[in-house]
Design a protein around this motif. Structure first.
Motif, mmCIF file in Angstrom:
data_model
loop_
_atom_site.group_PDB
_atom_site.id
_atom_site.type_symbol
_atom_site.label_atom_id
_atom_site.label_comp_id
_atom_site.label_asym_id
_atom_site.label_seq_id
_atom_site.Cartn_x
_atom_site.Cartn_y
_atom_site.Cartn_z
ATOM 1 N N UNK A 152 -3.601 12.283 9.784
ATOM 2 C CA UNK A 152 -2.243 12.472 9.647
ATOM 3 C C UNK A 152 -1.763 11.554 8.357
ATOM 4 N N UNK A 153 -2.932 11.253 7.280
ATOM 5 C CA UNK A 153 -2.476 10.777 6.114
ATOM 6 C C UNK A 153 -3.218 11.512 5.153
ATOM 7 N N UNK B 272 -7.177 -1.419 4.724
ATOM 8 C CA UNK B 272 -6.105 -0.387 4.714
ATOM 9 C C UNK B 272 -4.929 -0.823 4.111
ATOM 10 N N UNK B 273 -4.378 -0.078 3.515
ATOM 11 C CA UNK B 273 -3.000 -0.602 2.775
ATOM 12 C C UNK B 273 -2.475 0.820 2.236
ATOM 13 N N UNK C 70 5.499 6.344 4.925
ATOM 14 C CA UNK C 70 6.333 7.464 4.121
ATOM 15 C C UNK C 70 5.093 8.548 3.718
ATOM 16 N N UNK C 71 3.901 8.296 3.851
ATOM 17 C CA UNK C 71 2.725 9.259 3.438
ATOM 18 C C UNK C 71 2.353 9.828 4.694
ATOM 19 N N UNK D 171 -3.497 7.073 11.118
ATOM 20 C CA UNK D 171 -4.262 6.117 10.332
ATOM 21 C C UNK D 171 -4.387 6.501 9.101
ATOM 22 N N UNK D 172 -4.022 5.417 7.958
ATOM 23 C CA UNK D 172 -4.058 5.778 6.623
ATOM 24 C C UNK D 172 -5.731 5.534 6.164
ATOM 25 N N UNK D 173 -5.863 5.738 4.769
ATOM 26 C CA UNK D 173 -7.331 5.672 4.492
ATOM 27 C C UNK D 173 -7.892 4.301 4.272
ATOM 28 N N UNK D 174 -9.105 4.015 4.333
ATOM 29 C CA UNK D 174 -9.777 2.850 4.282
ATOM 30 C C UNK D 174 -10.535 2.617 5.486
ATOM 31 N N UNK D 175 -10.516 3.600 6.508
ATOM 32 C CA UNK D 175 -11.577 3.234 7.587
ATOM 33 C C UNK D 175 -13.088 3.406 7.023
ATOM 34 N N UNK D 176 -14.111 2.740 7.900
ATOM 35 C CA UNK D 176 -15.284 2.573 7.683
ATOM 36 C C UNK D 176 -16.011 4.065 7.479
ATOM 37 N N UNK D 177 -15.692 5.055 8.145
ATOM 38 C CA UNK D 177 -15.974 6.209 8.056
ATOM 39 C C UNK D 177 -15.981 6.835 6.798
ATOM 40 N N UNK D 178 -14.717 6.368 6.019
ATOM 41 C CA UNK D 178 -14.608 7.000 4.461
ATOM 42 C C UNK D 178 -15.404 6.283 3.467
ATOM 43 N N UNK D 179 -16.082 5.348 3.759
ATOM 44 C CA UNK D 179 -17.096 4.833 2.791
ATOM 45 C C UNK D 179 -18.338 5.859 2.470
#
Length: 292
Positions: free
Chosen positions: A93-94, A221-222, A226-227, A255-263
Motif C-alpha cells: 500500500x506504499x 523505514x522512514x 500521505x504516501x 508498510x512503507x519501503x525499507x523492509x528486509x525483503x526489499x534489499x
C-alpha cells in the motif's frame, strides 16, 4: 483521548493520559466511587463503558496523589486492543514498497488477515518460530473501528474510525512466499504487536503522519502516511462492501519501503534473537519489541 492497556496484579487495566501522566483508571474509579471498564475493546463496543471512562477523566484533576498514576517505564503493557473481532491488513500500500519488492501496484486494496493469537504488547518479546529463517518487520498505522461499517462510502468511512495505534506486521517471508495465501507467514504467535498508546480519532489526522522504524538503532523505514496508495477512508469503504466492520476490529494499513525483503538478496540479513525493533508514528509514540 490517549489510552494505554496494562496488567496489574493479573488484572486488565486502562490508563488515561492526563496533564500529570497516565491515570490508573481502576484506582481512580475506586477513589471516586465510580464504575470502570477494564478493556479498551469494551469502551469501543459499549457506550455505557465509554461514558464511565469519560466520567473518570472529568474528575481526574481531583486526584493529585502519584499513587493514582502509572510509570510507563515500569508498567507491564498489554496489546491496546486485546480482543478484536477481526485483524485485517492491507498489503503493498506504499508505492515505494511495491517498487522495492518488484511487485505490481494493486488496482484495489489487497486484503489479508492475521489471527488474534498473533497479538503482542509494547515491550513484549516476539519469538522466532522454528522452521523459518526469514523473519521481517513492517511498521504500520493501525485504524480501529468504533462504529459498524457496512457498505459505507469513502466520504463517510472515517466516521466509523474510533482511533489509531501502531502495529508491526511481523512476517516470515519464506512461509509467506511458500503458499498462495499469506496467512502462514503473517500469523505466527506474537507477530502482530500493537501499542503502546491508543489515540482517539479526534486527536489525530491519519493522512499526514511521519512513520518510521529502527532496527537496533538504525533507521530502516522512514516515510509518511500521505504516501499510502489507498487511504484509510478508501480501505474502510472497500472492505465494507464485502462484509461488515464491527467496533473493535483493527486494520493494519500497509508498510512503507525499507523492509528486509526489499534489499538485494546478498544484503538481506533477517531478524534474529536479540534484535530490537522501534516502530514510531507521529502523534502516537514508539512501539518497542525484541525478538527471541
Amino acid at each position: 483521548m490517549q489510552l494505554i492497556h496494562f496488567s496489574e496484579a493479573g488484572q486488565s487495566r486502562i490508563g488515561i493520559k492526563t496533564e500529570r501522566g497516565f491515570l490508573n483508571a481502576a484506582k481512580a474509579a475506586a477513589a471516586l466511587s465510580l464504575p470502570v471498564p477494564s478493556y479498551i475493546d469494551d469502551v469501543l463496543k459499549d457506550p455505557v463503558q465509554a461514558a464511565q471512562l469519560d466520567a473518570i477523566l472529568a474528575r481526574a484533576d481531583t486526584l493529585t496523589d502519584p499513587v493514582y498514576y502509572v510509570s510507563l517505564d515500569e508498567v507491564t503493557f498489554l496489546p491496546v486492543l486485546s480482543r478484536p473481532g477481526k485483524i485485517l491488513c492491507i498489503g503493498k500500500n506504499y508505492a515505494a514498497h511495491v517498487a522495492e519488492t518488484k511487485s505490481e501496484a494493486p488496482k484495489k486494496p489487497l486484503v489479508f488477515s492475521k489471527f488474534t493469537s498473533a497479538l503482542a504488547a509494547h515491550k513484549e518479546n516476539i519469538p522466532i518460530p522454528a522452521g523459518t529463517d526469514k523473519v521481517d518487520y513492517e511498521v504500520e498505522l493501525v485504524a480501529v473501528i468504533g462504529k459498524k461499517a457496512y457498505c459505507v462510502s469513502p466520504e463517510e468511512a472515517l466516521e466509523h474510525v474510533a482511533g489509531y495505534t501502531i502495529g508491526n506486521d511481523v512476517t516470515a517471508r519464506d512461509w509467506q512466499k511458500g503458499s498462495p495465501q499469506w496467512v502462514l507467514g503473517k500469523s505466527p504467535d506474537k507477530f502482530a504487536p500493537l501499542g503502546p498508546v491508543y489515540v482517539t480519532a479526534d486527536e489525530l489526522d491519519p493522512t499526514h503522519l511521519d512513520i518510521s522504524l529502527k532496527l537496533n538503532g538504525e533507521v530502516r523505514q522512514n516515510s509518511n502516511t500521505k504516501h499510502l496508495i489507498f487511504d484509510i477512508a478508501t480501505i474502510i469503504s472497500y472492505i465494507s462492501q464485502h462484509f461488515a466492520l464491527e467496533p473493535g476490529d483493527i486494520i493494519f494499513t500497509g508498510t512503507p519501503d525499507g523492509v528486509i525483503l526489499g534489499y538485494p538478496e546478498d544484503e538481506q540479513v533477517w531478524l534474529k534473537p536479540g534484535d530490537v525493533i522501534e516502530s514510531t508514528i507521529e502523534g502516537i509514540g514508539t512501539l518497542v519489541n525484541s525478538f527471541c
